[in-house]
Design an enzyme around this catalytic site. Structure first.
Site, PDB file in Angstrom:
ATOM      1  N   ARG A  42      16.349 -17.685  10.620  1.00  0.00           N
ATOM      2  CA  ARG A  42      16.427 -15.855  10.285  1.00  0.00           C
ATOM      3  C   ARG A  42      17.721 -15.662  11.223  1.00  0.00           C
ATOM      4  N   PRO A  96       0.076  -9.263   9.362  1.00  0.00           N
ATOM      5  CA  PRO A  96      -0.165  -9.366   8.288  1.00  0.00           C
ATOM      6  C   PRO A  96      -1.865  -9.348   8.145  1.00  0.00           C
ATOM      7  N   GLU A 164       7.210   3.099  11.357  1.00  0.00           N
ATOM      8  CA  GLU A 164       8.643   2.853  10.250  1.00  0.00           C
ATOM      9  C   GLU A 164       8.222   3.352   8.820  1.00  0.00           C
ATOM     10  N   PHE A 165       8.958   4.430   8.302  1.00  0.00           N
ATOM     11  CA  PHE A 165       8.449   4.718   7.018  1.00  0.00           C
ATOM     12  C   PHE A 165       9.492   4.368   5.925  1.00  0.00           C
ATOM     13  N   LYS A 223       0.487   6.610   9.893  1.00  0.00           N
ATOM     14  CA  LYS A 223       1.265   5.423   9.198  1.00  0.00           C
ATOM     15  C   LYS A 223       0.174   4.967   8.161  1.00  0.00           C
ATOM     16  N   LYS A 270       5.174   6.932 -11.110  1.00  0.00           N
ATOM     17  CA  LYS A 270       5.553   6.037 -12.112  1.00  0.00           C
ATOM     18  C   LYS A 270       4.612   4.882 -12.278  1.00  0.00           C
ATOM     19  N   CYS A 279       3.300  -4.284   2.463  1.00  0.00           N
ATOM     20  CA  CYS A 279       2.362  -3.344   3.262  1.00  0.00           C
ATOM     21  C   CYS A 279       1.267  -2.424   2.573  1.00  0.00           C
ATOM     22  N   GLN A 281      -1.199  -2.853   0.235  1.00  0.00           N
ATOM     23  CA  GLN A 281      -2.393  -3.679   0.311  1.00  0.00           C
ATOM     24  C   GLN A 281      -2.879  -3.907   1.614  1.00  0.00           C
ATOM     25  N   LYS A 342       9.917  -4.876  -6.291  1.00  0.00           N
ATOM     26  CA  LYS A 342      10.573  -3.669  -6.721  1.00  0.00           C
ATOM     27  C   LYS A 342      12.155  -3.982  -6.904  1.00  0.00           C
ATOM     28  N   ARG A 349       6.885 -10.136  -1.537  1.00  0.00           N
ATOM     29  CA  ARG A 349       5.434 -10.216  -0.945  1.00  0.00           C
ATOM     30  C   ARG A 349       4.746  -9.171  -1.850  1.00  0.00           C
TER      31      ARG A 349
HETATM   32  P1  NAD Z   1       8.991  -9.683   8.591  1.00  0.00           P
HETATM   33  O1  NAD Z   1       8.096 -10.607   8.635  1.00  0.00           O
HETATM   34  O2  NAD Z   1      10.095  -9.418   7.687  1.00  0.00           O
HETATM   35  O3  NAD Z   1       9.655  -9.741  10.142  1.00  0.00           O
HETATM   36  C1  NAD Z   1       8.585  -9.901  11.100  1.00  0.00           C
HETATM   37  C2  NAD Z   1       9.545 -10.889  12.074  1.00  0.00           C
HETATM   38  O4  NAD Z   1       8.968 -10.888  13.385  1.00  0.00           O
HETATM   39  C3  NAD Z   1       9.710 -12.250  11.698  1.00  0.00           C
HETATM   40  O5  NAD Z   1      10.903 -12.774  11.621  1.00  0.00           O
HETATM   41  C4  NAD Z   1       8.791 -13.159  12.665  1.00  0.00           C
HETATM   42  O6  NAD Z   1       9.746 -14.486  12.843  1.00  0.00           O
HETATM   43  C5  NAD Z   1       9.035 -12.419  13.991  1.00  0.00           C
HETATM   44  N1  NAD Z   1       8.078 -12.578  14.909  1.00  0.00           N
HETATM   45  C6  NAD Z   1       6.841 -12.683  15.006  1.00  0.00           C
HETATM   46  N2  NAD Z   1       6.313 -13.119  16.157  1.00  0.00           N
HETATM   47  C7  NAD Z   1       7.404 -13.057  17.003  1.00  0.00           C
HETATM   48  C8  NAD Z   1       7.224 -13.335  18.384  1.00  0.00           C
HETATM   49  N3  NAD Z   1       6.000 -13.311  19.041  1.00  0.00           N
HETATM   50  N4  NAD Z   1       8.684 -13.237  18.921  1.00  0.00           N
HETATM   51  C9  NAD Z   1       9.472 -13.111  18.438  1.00  0.00           C
HETATM   52  N5  NAD Z   1       9.597 -12.776  16.834  1.00  0.00           N
HETATM   53  C10 NAD Z   1       8.479 -12.735  16.358  1.00  0.00           C
HETATM   54  O7  NAD Z   1       8.073  -8.328   8.930  1.00  0.00           O
HETATM   55  P2  NAD Z   1       8.518  -6.762   8.467  1.00  0.00           P
HETATM   56  O8  NAD Z   1       8.377  -6.557   7.005  1.00  0.00           O
HETATM   57  O9  NAD Z   1       9.825  -6.503   8.884  1.00  0.00           O
HETATM   58  O10 NAD Z   1       7.123  -5.863   9.010  1.00  0.00           O
HETATM   59  C11 NAD Z   1       7.096  -5.765  10.323  1.00  0.00           C
HETATM   60  C12 NAD Z   1       6.190  -4.464  10.578  1.00  0.00           C
HETATM   61  O11 NAD Z   1       6.830  -3.338  10.144  1.00  0.00           O
HETATM   62  C13 NAD Z   1       4.775  -4.835   9.974  1.00  0.00           C
HETATM   63  O12 NAD Z   1       3.774  -4.451  10.933  1.00  0.00           O
HETATM   64  C14 NAD Z   1       4.824  -3.967   8.846  1.00  0.00           C
HETATM   65  O13 NAD Z   1       3.551  -3.449   8.203  1.00  0.00           O
HETATM   66  C15 NAD Z   1       5.695  -2.794   9.176  1.00  0.00           C
HETATM   67  N6  NAD Z   1       6.561  -2.080   8.236  1.00  0.00           N
HETATM   68  C16 NAD Z   1       7.194  -2.903   6.924  1.00  0.00           C
HETATM   69  C17 NAD Z   1       7.947  -2.292   6.258  1.00  0.00           C
HETATM   70  C18 NAD Z   1       8.693  -2.872   5.280  1.00  0.00           C
HETATM   71  O14 NAD Z   1       9.174  -2.257   4.357  1.00  0.00           O
HETATM   72  N7  NAD Z   1       8.794  -4.313   5.044  1.00  0.00           N
HETATM   73  C19 NAD Z   1       8.089  -0.931   6.366  1.00  0.00           C
HETATM   74  C20 NAD Z   1       7.410  -0.063   7.363  1.00  0.00           C
HETATM   75  C21 NAD Z   1       6.771  -0.794   8.188  1.00  0.00           C
HETATM   76  C1  UGA Z   2       6.216   1.665   1.158  1.00  0.00           C
HETATM   77  C2  UGA Z   2       6.409   3.010   1.581  1.00  0.00           C
HETATM   78  O1  UGA Z   2       7.011   3.716   0.514  1.00  0.00           O
HETATM   79  C3  UGA Z   2       7.215   3.188   2.701  1.00  0.00           C
HETATM   80  O2  UGA Z   2       7.208   4.426   3.154  1.00  0.00           O
HETATM   81  C4  UGA Z   2       6.476   2.297   3.886  1.00  0.00           C
HETATM   82  O3  UGA Z   2       7.320   2.322   5.198  1.00  0.00           O
HETATM   83  C5  UGA Z   2       6.443   0.808   3.665  1.00  0.00           C
HETATM   84  O4  UGA Z   2       5.746   0.913   2.244  1.00  0.00           O
HETATM   85  C6  UGA Z   2       5.649   0.065   4.312  1.00  0.00           C
HETATM   86  O5  UGA Z   2       5.136   0.352   5.476  1.00  0.00           O
HETATM   87  O6  UGA Z   2       6.124  -1.373   4.229  1.00  0.00           O
HETATM   88  P1  UGA Z   2       7.729  -0.115  -0.060  1.00  0.00           P
HETATM   89  O7  UGA Z   2       6.521  -0.912  -0.140  1.00  0.00           O
HETATM   90  O8  UGA Z   2       8.758  -0.856   0.612  1.00  0.00           O
HETATM   91  O9  UGA Z   2       7.559   1.143   0.870  1.00  0.00           O
HETATM   92  O10 UGA Z   2       7.999   0.237  -1.510  1.00  0.00           O
HETATM   93  P2  UGA Z   2       7.807   1.567  -2.586  1.00  0.00           P
HETATM   94  O11 UGA Z   2       8.865   2.123  -2.928  1.00  0.00           O
HETATM   95  O12 UGA Z   2       6.920   2.248  -1.470  1.00  0.00           O
HETATM   96  O13 UGA Z   2       7.136   0.425  -3.620  1.00  0.00           O
HETATM   97  C7  UGA Z   2       5.825   0.013  -3.348  1.00  0.00           C
HETATM   98  C8  UGA Z   2       5.237  -0.634  -4.617  1.00  0.00           C
HETATM   99  O14 UGA Z   2       4.628   0.290  -5.337  1.00  0.00           O
HETATM  100  C9  UGA Z   2       6.414  -1.477  -5.472  1.00  0.00           C
HETATM  101  O15 UGA Z   2       5.807  -2.537  -6.139  1.00  0.00           O
HETATM  102  C10 UGA Z   2       6.846  -0.273  -6.141  1.00  0.00           C
HETATM  103  O16 UGA Z   2       7.335  -0.812  -7.659  1.00  0.00           O
HETATM  104  C11 UGA Z   2       5.302   0.349  -6.786  1.00  0.00           C
HETATM  105  N1  UGA Z   2       5.567   1.967  -7.277  1.00  0.00           N
HETATM  106  C12 UGA Z   2       6.308   2.669  -6.540  1.00  0.00           C
HETATM  107  C13 UGA Z   2       5.063   2.328  -8.397  1.00  0.00           C
HETATM  108  O17 UGA Z   2       4.252   1.162  -9.186  1.00  0.00           O
HETATM  109  N2  UGA Z   2       5.162   3.420  -8.906  1.00  0.00           N
HETATM  110  C14 UGA Z   2       5.821   4.373  -8.218  1.00  0.00           C
HETATM  111  O18 UGA Z   2       5.887   5.605  -8.700  1.00  0.00           O
HETATM  112  C15 UGA Z   2       6.357   4.058  -7.040  1.00  0.00           C
END
Ligand code: NAD
Ligand code: UGA
Length: 465
Positions: A42, A96, A164-165, A223, A270, A279, A281, A342, A349
């Site tokens: 990565r 996770p 983070e949102f 959150k 939608k 996230c 689920q 999406k 995931r």
């Molecule tokens: P991700 O799996 O993409 O990234 C996490 C990274 O952390 C991985 O690259 C992993 O190798 C690294 N890691 C794990 N343990 C480590 C350690 N001990 N030292 C160094 N690196 C380490 O995950 P993500 O999607 O970025 O999500 C991270 C967090 O943010 C989760 O709690 C998730 O719920 C939250 N979140 C995600 C989103 C999103 O859109 N994906 C949005 C808002 C919040």
């Molecule tokens: C969601 C939230 O929107 C973010 O605010 C949050 O930070 C993030 O989760 C997180 O904590 O990980 P994300 O999962 O990236 O963001 O994308 P969304 O746009 O929320 O879509 C989630 C799922 O819902 C997708 O499969 C999308 O297709 C579906 N969706 C969304 C619908 O089926 N209908 C809608 O009206 C909106």
């Protein structure tokens, strides 16, 4: 009062850590931002001179990285050095759902978070502000504080919650103009200084009134609440879609009608094949687990229904394909348009497509998949992870193609699983000439022009119509 921050370390270079820190670095050129990760591949990808090879696809991300990387944004596997140099450490590792032991299938697995805290405790050589960026169960900061305050270092670690949102596919826009930035921390003097310090980093570009400070528990729970409310809206409209299919009501018309009520609002209504993503689920299940662990069974059941409805929606979609294919898809070719959860992301995931495909594989279907951003190996890994079918079986039944027209030749049906814009503009006449007749399309996103497709000869099955 606030502290001067010259060096930030972010542990975790994923979908959140990467884009978030890139934007912080962009807007705070005087701060050096080090993103560290144990995943060597990565980090190598983040450092690739070819910006098309960044590990995450997000519109606008490569431009931000191009501008900041090597200036004040750095990617490295040297976690220890990153921690040592930092005034402020963001923890942005994955959280996770637990796959083992107590809370299996529901609770958040906090082992990566705990590892980070222990590493910080053992390496830090001065006071630090530690920021929870990952999504965490309410009261996790207490556990972090326990680990850090029990270290022998004697240094002061101020813990903040800064969830983070951002949504994937719009991460850069969401980061550049967030609805709000939430910062939770202790109401002590040092807690207030830490909150103000982090606020000032965001205030480099976010209007002050959008930077919200709360106590740490409210921030952590906000959150989970936000994601639960968003997921609930989708399950609510999807529940109505099932009723629409029985009554000739149209779910998109209903969404429009209720969305014009300013108390309800038009967004996130939608109807779809079901929500996916890493996230929704995970966070709703985590909320269910937390409620149960406090003995709040009715609260737990209420939120659990959001997940049950989502599972029902995915299953319903797959069952409809089977039903309309004369009750069998055995040996039949189903073309999938889309695999990502999406549009505008390569993230798969928990994508609904995975579960629909798995159910069709139970029925011995052949599946040909086209997605503009998802790789072949990713698709196989997603299906193999479910552990329902052998790798050999999956690879014999599922093919991935890099051109939509190669997916549809002699297909018995086309299923739209992701709402990629390009699907709307295809030459559907050409596609019609290639598929088997009757030509069935199952539009799991309600994005195609049904009238036009009907004119060409397709039968179009929508969600909630
Ligand atoms: P991700 O799996 O993409 O990234 C996490 C990274 O952390 C991985 O690259 C992993 O190798 C690294 N890691 C794990 N343990 C480590 C350690 N001990 N030292 C160094 N690196 C380490 O995950 P993500 O999607 O970025 O999500 C991270 C967090 O943010 C989760 O709690 C998730 O719920 C939250 N979140 C995600 C989103 C999103 O859109 N994906 C949005 C808002 C919040
Ligand atoms: C969601 C939230 O929107 C973010 O605010 C949050 O930070 C993030 O989760 C997180 O904590 O990980 P994300 O999962 O990236 O963001 O994308 P969304 O746009 O929320 O879509 C989630 C799922 O819902 C997708 O499969 C999308 O297709 C579906 N969706 C969304 C619908 O089926 N209908 C809608 O009206 C909106």
């Amino acid at each position: 009062m606030k502290k001067e921050i010259k060096n930030i370390c972010c542990i975790g270079a994923g979908y959140v850590g990467g884009p978030t820190m890139a934007v912080i670095a962009l807007k705070n050129p005087h701060i050096k931002v080090n993103i560290v990760d144990i995943n060597e591949q990565r980090i190598q990808d983040w450092n690739d001179t070819d910006l098309d090879k960044l590990p995450i696809y997000e519109p606008g991300l490569s431009e931000v990285v191009e501008h900041t990387r090597g200036r004040n944004l750095f990617f490295s596997t040297d976690v220890e050095q990153g921690i040592r140099d930092a005034d402020m450490i963001f923890i942005s590792v994955n959280t996770p759902t637990k796959t083992y032991g107590k809370g299996k299938g529901q609770a958040a697995d906090l082992k990566y978070i705990e590892l980070c805290a222990r590493q910080i405790a053992s390496i830090a050589q001065r006071d630090k502000i530690v920021v929870e960026k990952s999504t965490l169960p309410v009261r996790t900061a207490e556990a972090l504080s326990d680990i850090l305050s029990n270290s022998e270092s004697g240094f002061n670690f101020e813990i903040l919650s800064n969830p983070e949102f951002l949504a994937e596919g719009t991460a850069i826009d969401d980061l550049l103009s967030p609805d709000r930035v939430l910062i939770g921390g202790d109401n002590t003097e040092s807690g207030q200084i830490a909150k103000d310090t982090l606020s000032s980093i965001y205030e480099a570009w976010v209007p002050k009134e959008r930077v919200l400070q709360t106590n740490v528990w409210s921030s952590e729970l906000s959150k989970l609440t936000a994601n639960a409310f968003l997921a609930q809206r989708i399950s609510s409209i999807n529940a109505m879609s099932a009723l629409c299919e029985k009554t000739e009501a149209d779910v998109d018309e209903i969404a429009r009608a209720i969305g014009m009520d300013s108390r309800i609002g038009p967004k996130f209504l939608k109807s779809s094949v079901g929500f996916g993503g890493s996230c929704f689920q995970k966070d709703v299940l985590n909320l269910v687990y937390i409620a149960k662990s406090y003995g709040l069974d009715e609260v737990a059941e209420y939120w659990d229904q959001v997940i049950k409805l989502n599972d029902y929606q995915k299953r319903r979609f797959a069952d409809r394909i089977i039903k309309e294919s004369y009750n069998t898809v055995s040996g039949k070719k189903i073309a999938f348009f889309g695999w990502a959860f999406k549009k505008d992301t390569n993230d798969t995931r928990e994508s609904a497509a995975i579960y629909v495909a798995d159910h069709l594989l139970d029925e011995d279907a052949e599946i040909v998949i086209y997605d503009p951003k998802v790789t072949e190996e990713r698709v196989y890994a997603d299906l193999e992870y479910l552990n329902n079918h052998s790798s050999e079986y999956i690879r014999s039944r599922v093919k991935i193609v890099n051109n939509p027209f190669n997916a549809v030749g002699d297909a018995h049906a086309i299923a739209v699983l992701t709402e990629w814009d390009e699907f709307k503009d295809y030459n559907w006449e050409k596609i019609y000439s290639k598929v088997l007749k009757p030509a069935n399309i199952f539009d799991g996103r309600n994005i195609l022009d049904k009238q036009e497709l009907n004119t060409l000869g397709f039968n179009v099955y929508n969600i909630g119509k």
